[in-house]
Design a protein around this motif. Structure first.
Motif, short mmCIF file in Angstrom:
data_model
loop_
_atom_site.label_atom_id
_atom_site.label_comp_id
_atom_site.label_asym_id
_atom_site.label_seq_id
_atom_site.Cartn_x
_atom_site.Cartn_y
_atom_site.Cartn_z
N LEU A 105 0.83 -1.21 0.00
CA LEU A 105 0.00 0.00 0.00
C LEU A 105 0.86 1.26 0.00
CD1 LEU A 105 -2.73 -0.99 2.62
CD2 LEU A 105 -3.06 -0.74 0.15
N LYS A 106 2.08 1.17 0.54
CA LYS A 106 2.94 2.34 0.66
C LYS A 106 4.04 2.38 -0.41
CE LYS A 106 2.33 2.99 5.65
NZ LYS A 106 1.78 4.35 5.57
N ALA A 107 4.00 1.49 -1.38
CA ALA A 107 5.05 1.46 -2.38
C ALA A 107 5.05 2.73 -3.24
CB ALA A 107 4.88 0.23 -3.28
N ARG A 108 6.28 3.23 -3.52
CA ARG A 108 6.41 4.47 -4.28
C ARG A 108 7.79 4.50 -4.96
NH1 ARG A 108 9.05 8.90 -3.00
NH2 ARG A 108 9.39 8.22 -0.86
N PRO A 109 7.88 4.94 -6.24
CA PRO A 109 9.19 5.05 -6.87
C PRO A 109 10.08 6.03 -6.11
CG PRO A 109 7.44 5.23 -8.50
CD PRO A 109 6.78 5.30 -7.16
N ALA A 110 11.33 5.65 -5.87
CA ALA A 110 12.22 6.50 -5.07
C ALA A 110 13.50 6.86 -5.81
CB ALA A 110 12.58 5.80 -3.75
N GLN A 158 -8.36 0.36 4.07
CA GLN A 158 -7.97 0.53 2.66
C GLN A 158 -8.09 -0.78 1.91
OE1 GLN A 158 -4.05 2.65 3.57
NE2 GLN A 158 -4.57 3.54 1.60
N LEU A 159 -7.59 -1.88 2.48
CA LEU A 159 -7.64 -3.17 1.80
C LEU A 159 -9.07 -3.61 1.55
CD1 LEU A 159 -4.81 -5.23 3.57
CD2 LEU A 159 -4.85 -4.47 1.20
N VAL A 160 -9.95 -3.39 2.54
CA VAL A 160 -11.32 -3.86 2.41
C VAL A 160 -12.12 -3.00 1.43
CG1 VAL A 160 -13.49 -4.19 3.66
CG2 VAL A 160 -11.34 -4.92 4.69
N HIS A 161 -12.01 -1.68 1.58
CA HIS A 161 -12.87 -0.79 0.80
C HIS A 161 -12.19 -0.19 -0.43
CE1 HIS A 161 -15.78 -1.12 3.98
NE2 HIS A 161 -14.92 -0.68 4.87
N GLY A 162 -10.86 -0.28 -0.47
CA GLY A 162 -10.16 0.28 -1.62
C GLY A 162 -10.31 -0.53 -2.89
N ARG A 163 -10.87 -1.73 -2.75
CA ARG A 163 -11.08 -2.56 -3.94
C ARG A 163 -11.99 -1.87 -4.94
NH1 ARG A 163 -13.23 -7.85 -1.02
NH2 ARG A 163 -14.20 -6.23 0.26
N GLY A 164 -13.02 -1.19 -4.41
CA GLY A 164 -13.97 -0.57 -5.33
C GLY A 164 -13.93 0.94 -5.31
N ASP A 165 -13.07 1.52 -4.45
CA ASP A 165 -13.00 2.98 -4.35
C ASP A 165 -11.54 3.41 -4.47
OD1 ASP A 165 -13.13 5.64 -3.74
OD2 ASP A 165 -14.47 5.41 -2.02
N GLU A 166 -11.17 3.88 -5.66
CA GLU A 166 -9.77 4.21 -5.92
C GLU A 166 -9.31 5.44 -5.17
OE1 GLU A 166 -8.85 4.37 -10.04
OE2 GLU A 166 -9.68 2.37 -10.48
N THR A 167 -10.22 6.22 -4.61
CA THR A 167 -9.80 7.40 -3.84
C THR A 167 -9.14 7.00 -2.52
OG1 THR A 167 -11.92 7.60 -2.66
CG2 THR A 167 -11.73 8.70 -4.80
N LEU A 168 -9.26 5.74 -2.14
CA LEU A 168 -8.71 5.29 -0.86
C LEU A 168 -7.29 4.73 -0.99
CD1 LEU A 168 -11.81 3.38 0.58
CD2 LEU A 168 -11.21 5.80 0.82
N ARG A 169 -6.62 5.00 -2.11
CA ARG A 169 -5.36 4.34 -2.37
C ARG A 169 -4.10 5.17 -2.19
NH1 ARG A 169 -6.94 0.59 -7.67
NH2 ARG A 169 -8.78 -0.39 -6.71
N PRO A 170 -4.14 6.36 -1.56
CA PRO A 170 -2.88 7.08 -1.35
C PRO A 170 -2.00 6.32 -0.36
CG PRO A 170 -4.68 8.19 -0.22
CD PRO A 170 -5.30 7.14 -1.09
N PRO A 171 -0.67 6.40 -0.53
CA PRO A 171 0.22 5.59 0.31
C PRO A 171 0.39 6.09 1.74
CG PRO A 171 1.51 6.89 -1.24
CD PRO A 171 0.08 7.10 -1.60
N GLY A 172 0.23 7.37 2.00
CA GLY A 172 0.48 7.90 3.33
C GLY A 172 -0.69 7.71 4.27
N THR A 173 -0.41 7.60 5.56
CA THR A 173 -1.46 7.38 6.56
C THR A 173 -2.42 8.57 6.63
OG1 THR A 173 0.03 6.00 7.88
CG2 THR A 173 -1.90 6.91 9.00
N ILE A 174 -1.88 9.78 6.69
CA ILE A 174 -2.75 10.96 6.81
C ILE A 174 -3.60 11.15 5.56
CG2 ILE A 174 -2.74 13.48 6.99
CD1 ILE A 174 -0.50 13.25 9.00
N PRO A 175 -3.02 11.12 4.34
CA PRO A 175 -3.88 11.24 3.15
C PRO A 175 -4.92 10.12 3.07
CG PRO A 175 -1.58 11.58 2.57
CD PRO A 175 -1.60 11.09 3.97
#
Length: 1010
Positions: A305-310, A379-396
């Motif tokens: 969930l937190k993966a990001r190009p670095a 995020q894992l449960v509800h992000g399947r159908g709601d792409e707005t829940l997919r930011p990697p940071g906890t606060i966002p």
């Protein structure tokens, strides 16, 4: 020249001397004419207005003494590289600049008072303070995590210098309010990216000439990936190569990058890669995809969930993330997701040293992990159908959950406040020494520094430390509450019949969440929740308050549905009772204790269904401690005496027995439950230490004591109802597990009945009367009733079932003298008086002493006979289809193996060695070891095998609610036994059992063959 005595006191008003404990004397030296020349000792005041402003800035530092010492050291370091004036004094560019630049003064002093490590850096590089100077346009220096090129031939050294300068700017902005928490975390993450990129380029440049530049991506994970890095943390990464041809060079680059970053800034941790530290450091994109499609666990997808190009090949990193995304958002649907989620929940507080548990702001209860876990699971449960829940940071991500209606606004704001507070505490703790820590210090001085560094000040009636503690407790309590609420309360609100103020899930969403939390029948669970929480009654309202905590406990069990069903049964019986829900709501750990025992033990659930008021035992620590045998006996006899009719008297006794079984079983289930475990003290306040029911010998003793008291009271009722000759003496002798104080939850009472006729009474009349008493005793305890039965088994009597039920003492003596077999002597090793006539019991024990402890030991033929009988028992009594490796009683290394070996040693040597004369297996084993009759290693292996088999046998009864000796090799019953015995992984527990059994079997065979 002597210093005026009042100088330290005046300087103490600036806050100096608190850490030193000298009232400011050291500060006077550092500030005076021989030091920084900011203080006039004679006048007791600063030398000028600029000096006064600097002193005021020092007084506002988190640690004024530390800030002053660091400033003095930096000025001294300047002096070693700067030419002096005409008087030989060295002019300090730093002091001149801090006089003229208020922004520099504020930033520098804030850093020096909060971070000894950054102060040490400035002492080593005094010119670096200029990185904190105010720009000509009046703006503070940029603190966005950029790396400025540094001169020097050594690229790694130059990178380290550039990193520390960037870190210095970030810390200064953070400490002076120039940057908020989110901006600071973003800057630290950007600095990590820049450092990784620079180290990557250094590593590529060091490749052998002619080596083609590999396509290698560095993917940030964890806090760095989420853009929420702290000051000192391992930077989690995964390395991805494009093709097989890139692997060799890419591995060289990745290895060198890790080494360089370790020298420059922080450890790089690649343990989140496939197969962890056992897997290859670098994999191709195709290899990663194959692994995640086939082998990855749910926690590995949670990490993604937190993966990001670095760094490195950023397009390749993004391609890797994009191709894995569909797998991430289907992870919650995987069959093993439930157990993985449970394991992740338990890891939140696992492995924390007990003395640090309450001071851990990351993994402890109410800590950062609670917030992160709740957000990521949603995020894992509800992000399947709601792409707005997919930011990697906890606060966002939390903000997205609020915006999407998955978390209530008030709850979301409370969690954000808690997260910001806890991360701020973490930042200050790490900044002080630039070392990784998440534990609030216990020392008063360190706590004062932390409170000051966080901006807390003293108020009327409350110190700064007390203010900090109060806020910390407030946030931690709220985080713990909301952690449960986020996962469970929406489930309740979705099934309630009245509108709720917070979030209401759709029925489908509620079922999905129940399924991921481990409920095998989500629709059935929803029906139970509806029945418990629906309506507008006060009972329903209290249930809605309680159930989030209860559901959390149920979800940790192998069968969450069972726990919820059992809770509903108990609530249906007691829901209208005034004390029931009040006790659960206000009774401290009662609700969680009840949830644990209902979820893990059908045996306890069945007992509570018959006697729900027994759950009051969960409220008091001393109610979950075993009663002393004399207290039990007196209470049981008094209960029987209150009734003249024998069946009623015995019913009262059996009800008391049921209550005691609840007490022992609940304590047994809870003894490995951490903070829920009862303290190991005796309920009667007796002057004897108690080891607690985590010790299998304590469980056996407690259950045997209950059986003894039951038999004593039932015997009294039986004797009262059966006419007998005056003076007839009658006693019950305990045998088998009862005699050895090794009773378990499924044990019958193995006994012998002995009588002694009074003078002048015919043998036949005395025998008939004694037989009537024994039969009545068995009948009374076997009358059908809602209480657990206690079978009275006299099959170990002479001649077994073909022999008379009751014999006189003389008849026993005659039989054992003339016809006794060696196996009967072996059975008598556990014989002890239980109830009835104590003198007769003592006479019986004295009579059998030479039988069970033969003075000359055993003949060779008798030893062979014992071995033959043991082999026959193994062959004939092991149930058809049973697995001998996991049968707790007759299996390899189980109870029978150890008991036969120990009893053989007793028969051979107890006649000459009185220390071996005891009815308890482990005591006799220990005595044999002390006497040199059993090798210490063998004794240890046998003790471990016997204890584990006995624990598993009891746990099987607790889990199943019915008798059984076979430990299954898979399934929920194995998981339940493992969980009950404090193990997390059923497979590992099974391996432990098999390993322990093999060693115990080998040791027992060596003893039997000796």
């Amino acid at each position: 020249m002597s210093r005026p005595t009042r100088a330290p006191g005046r300087l103490a008003r600036y806050g100096f001397g608190t850490a030193e404990g000298d009232g400011g004397a050291r500060a006077a030296d550092l500030l005076g004419p021989e030091g920084l020349r900011l203080w006039q000792p004679a006048e007791q005041e600063p030398v000028d207005e600029a000096a006064a402003e600097l002193l005021a800035a020092l007084s506002r530092a988190a640690d004024p003494d530390l800030a002053l010492r660091q400033l003095h050291r930096i000025v001294e370091a300047e002096g070693r590289t700067t030419e002096g004036n005409a008087e030989g004094r060295v002019a300090s560019p730093l002091l001149a600049d801090v006089r003229d630049d208020p922004g520099l003064r504020r930033r520098l002093i804030a850093v020096l008072g909060a971070s000894a490590a950054l102060g040490d850096h400035l002492v080593a590089h005094p010119e670096h303070y200029q990185a904190l100077r105010t720009a000509p346009d009046g703006l503070a220096p940029i603190a966005e995590g950029r790396l400025e090129p540094a001169d020097g031939g050594n690229a790694v050294a130059a990178l380290r210098t550039a990193y520390r300068l960037a870190l210095l700017r970030i810390a200064a902005a953070d400490l002076t309010g120039g940057r908020g928490l989110e901006q600071t975390m973003a800057a630290l993450s950007a600095l990590a990216d820049a450092t990784l990129s620079a180290a990557y380029e250094i590593a590529v440049a060091e490749l052998a000439e002619g080596t083609e530049r590999p396509r290698l991506a560095v993917v940030a994970m964890g806090k760095c990936g989420g853009g929420e890095l702290n000051y000192v943390s391992d930077v989690d990464v995964i390395f991805v190569a494009a093709e097989d041809a890139d692997l060799s060079a890419a591995t060289l680059v990745a290895t060198r990058l890790i080494y360089i970053c370790g020298l420059v800034a922080w450890p790089v941790d690649a343990a989140l890669r496939p197969e962890g530290s056992r897997g290859p450091l670098v994999r191709t994109l195709a290899s990663h995809l194959a692994y995640y499609r086939r082998w990855a666990r749910t926690w590995e997808f949670q990490a993604l969930l937190k993966a990001r190009p670095a760094a490195g090949d950023l397009p390749l990193a993004q391609e890797w993330i994009d191709q894995l995304a569909p797998l991430v958002w289907r992870a919650a649907e995987r069959p093993e997701a439930v157990e993985d989620v449970r394991a992740m929940r338990r890891r939140i507080i696992d492995h924390i040293p007990p003395k640090e548990l309450e001071r851990e702001i990351k993994r402890g209860p109410g800590g950062l992990r609670d917030i992160e876990f709740a957000v990521q699971l949603l995020q894992l449960v509800h992000g399947r159908g709601d792409e707005t829940l997919r930011p990697p940071g906890t606060i966002p991500a939390l903000r997205a959950l609020v915006a999407g209606g998955y978390v209530g606004r008030a709850d979301g704001e409370a969690l954000l406040r808690g997260y910001r507070f806890l991360r701020s505490v973490e930042h200050r703790l790490q900044l002080q020494g630039l070392r990784r820590t998440h534990t609030v210090p216990a020392e008063p001085g360190a706590l004062r520094w932390l409170a000051a560094a966080l901006g807390f000040t003293a108020a009327p009636g409350r110190s700064a430390v007390e203010s900090f503690r109060a806020e910390w407790v407030t946030h931690a309590t709220e985080v713990r509450r909301l952690h449960a609420k986020l996962l469970y309360r929406p489930l309740l609100e979705s099934v309630a019949r009245v509108p709720a103020d917070g979030l209401r899930l759709t029925p489908e969403a509620a079922r999905n969440r129940l399924e991921i939390l481990g409920f095998a029948d989500p629709a059935g669970a929803l029906r139970h929740l509806q029945a418990l929480t629906g309506g507008v009654s006060r009972t329903a309202a209290i249930q809605r308050t309680l159930l989030p905590v209860l559901l959390s406990e149920f979800a940790d069990a192998p069968e969450p549905d069972r726990g919820l069903l059992n809770y509903r049964k108990v609530s249906d019986k007691l829901g209208s009772t005034p004390w029931y829900l009040r006790l659960l709501r206000d009774g401290g750990p009662v609700a969680r204790r009840l949830a644990r025992v209902l979820a893990l033990s059908r045996y306890v659930a069945d007992l509570l269904a018959r006697d729900p008021e027994a759950l009051r035992l969960l409220a008091e620590e001393n109610e979950l401690a075993p009663r002393a045998p004399e207290v039990l006996r007196e209470g049981f006899l008094a209960a029987a005496a209150r009734h003249t009719e024998p069946v009623e008297a015995t019913s009262a006794v059996r009800a008391l027995r049921r209550r005691e079984l609840v007490r022992v079983a609940c304590a047994d289930v809870l003894c490995r439950a951490g903070a829920l475990a009862p303290s190991p003290t005796r309920a009667d306040g007796a002057n004897r230490p108690a080891r607690g029911l985590s010790d299998i010998t304590e469980v056996g003793t407690a259950l045997a004591d209950v059986t003894d008291a039951t038999l004593a009271a039932a015997l009294r009722a039986a004797q009262a109802s059966q006419p007998a000759p005056a003076g007839l003496r009658f006693a019950v002798i305990g045998m088998g597990r009862l005699g050895g104080y090794e009773s378990n939850y499924l044990s019958d009472a193995d006994v012998l009945f002995v009588y002694d006729p009074p003078p002048g009474t015919s043998e036949s009349a005395a025998s008939a009367a004694a037989h009537a008493v024994a039969e009545e005793l068995r009948r009374l305890l076997g009358v059908p009733a809602p209480d657990p039965p206690l079978g009275v088994d006299a099959d170990l009597r002479p001649e077994g079932r073909q022999g008379p039920l009751v014999r006189s003492l003389a008849a026993y003596a005659q039989y054992y003298a003339r016809w006794s077999k060696v196996w009967e002597a072996q059975a008598l090793l556990r014989a002890r008086f239980v109830c009835g006539d104590a003198e007769l019991g003592a006479e019986f024990e004295a009579m059998i002493e030479p039988v069970r402890y033969p003075a000359d030991g055993l003949t060779r033929e008798q030893v062979v006979e014992i071995r033959r009988i043991k082999a026959r028992v193994e062959t004939e009594r092991l149930p058809r289809g049973a697995d001998p490796a996991t049968h707790t009683k007759l299996g390899r290394g189980g109870l029978a193996d150890v008991e036969w070996a120990v009893q053989l040693v007793q028969l051979r040597h107890a006649g000459a060695n009185p220390a071996l004369r005891g009815t308890r297996t482990l005591d006799a084993l220990a005595a044999a070891e002390r006497a040199g009759l059993i090798d210490p290693t063998d004794a240890a292996e046998m003790a471990a095998g016997w204890a584990l088999a006995a624990q598993v046998r009891n746990a099987l009864m607790l889990v199943r609610g019915r008798a059984g000796d076979q430990l299954p090799r898979h399934g929920v019953e194995l998981a339940g036994v493992a969980r009950l015995l404090g193990r997390d992984d059923p497979g590992e527990f099974l391996d432990e059992y098999l390993r322990t059994g093999r060693r115990s079997r080998a040791a027992a065979e060596r003893v039997l063959d000796a």
